[in-house]
Design an enzyme around this catalytic site. Sequence first.
Site, PDB file in Angstrom:
ATOM      1  N   GLY A  61      -3.538  -3.185  38.214  1.00  0.00           N
ATOM      2  CA  GLY A  61      -2.933  -3.715  39.440  1.00  0.00           C
ATOM      3  C   GLY A  61      -2.567  -2.590  40.378  1.00  0.00           C
ATOM      4  O   GLY A  61      -3.018  -1.454  40.207  1.00  0.00           O
ATOM      5  N   ASN A  62      -1.763  -2.883  41.377  1.00  0.00           N
ATOM      6  CA  ASN A  62      -1.280  -1.829  42.271  1.00  0.00           C
ATOM      7  C   ASN A  62       0.099  -2.222  42.799  1.00  0.00           C
ATOM      8  O   ASN A  62       0.620  -3.281  42.454  1.00  0.00           O
ATOM      9  CB  ASN A  62      -2.284  -1.570  43.406  1.00  0.00           C
ATOM     10  CG  ASN A  62      -2.456  -2.783  44.298  1.00  0.00           C
ATOM     11  OD1 ASN A  62      -1.540  -3.194  45.002  1.00  0.00           O
ATOM     12  ND2 ASN A  62      -3.640  -3.395  44.243  1.00  0.00           N
ATOM     13  N   ARG A  63       0.687  -1.378  43.618  1.00  0.00           N
ATOM     14  CA  ARG A  63       2.098  -1.525  43.975  1.00  0.00           C
ATOM     15  C   ARG A  63       2.349  -2.423  45.177  1.00  0.00           C
ATOM     16  O   ARG A  63       3.493  -2.519  45.645  1.00  0.00           O
ATOM     17  CB  ARG A  63       2.699  -0.141  44.228  1.00  0.00           C
ATOM     18  CG  ARG A  63       2.792   0.681  42.949  1.00  0.00           C
ATOM     19  CD  ARG A  63       3.221   2.099  43.240  1.00  0.00           C
ATOM     20  NE  ARG A  63       4.397   2.153  44.106  1.00  0.00           N
ATOM     21  CZ  ARG A  63       4.887   3.271  44.621  1.00  0.00           C
ATOM     22  NH1 ARG A  63       4.302   4.413  44.370  1.00  0.00           N
ATOM     23  NH2 ARG A  63       5.956   3.232  45.390  1.00  0.00           N
TER      24      ARG A  63
END
Length: 233
Positions: free
Chosen positions: A29-31
């Site tokens: 995923g990412n932020r």
Amino acid sequence: MSGGALAGRHVVVSAGPTYEDIDPVRFLGNRSSGKMGFAIAAAAAARAAPVTLISGPVTLPTPDTGSGSLHRIDVRSAAQMHAAVIGALPADIYIGAAAVADYTPARVAAEKIKKSSGSDGLTLQLVRTRDILADLAVHPHRPGLLVGFAAETEEVERHARGKLAAKQLDLIAANRVGVAGSGFESDDNALVIYGSGLALSLGPASKHELAAQLLELICQRMPAATRASDSTR
Ligand code: PMT
């Protein structure tokens, strides 16, 4: 509600991260929190645009639009986001604020991947995802205005202008990530909008303020001619 150039224009906004599953318990995923995209969707609805908000996994509530119209579609992966955006066409404007994964695991393990004895590492094979913006640019129902975002840690203008050209966009909003007070997760941001003959700095300001300013610019750049609602869905 008076929306000026956006009134009645179908605006599709993507927001948040995508999650690319590795196995039943892990993902890449990412932020991205979704704050930037949700602020843009709310600002467009406030200008009387019918909005489709396509969101990756976030914890944000759907923006309260008062009498405005906003339809939210929740997705998880880059492939699902791609399908939802294409499924939302025709649209007058697409604004890609989502942080869409560029790579996804070549296969999702059916069972939880176990630590194997005798091996210090694990190699994941990743494959490219389909680029939503690039596919929209050549779609028979290409939105009248295609707006991308560029999340960069260095050489912001060079990378943003590269994406503007490569993805055949009308505008790109560049923001610096990896620093406090802008980009991912923060309530505030600073954008530089690039387009043909355009380099416009907005902020630092709240993401809500920036969303309103970005939509003001979009209104000025809207092709006056046809609108998506005139064509058959
Ligand atoms: O969500 P927040 O916490 O508020 O953070 C906001 C933000 C930093 C996520 C946002 O402002 C932002 O920069 N969004 C784009 C992030 C990104 O993925 O940038 P990129 O430079 O990797 O991608 C460029 C553009 O291509 C983006 O518009 C992206 O949506 C689009 N893209 C990328 C991959 C893909 N497969 N399809 C795409 O359409």
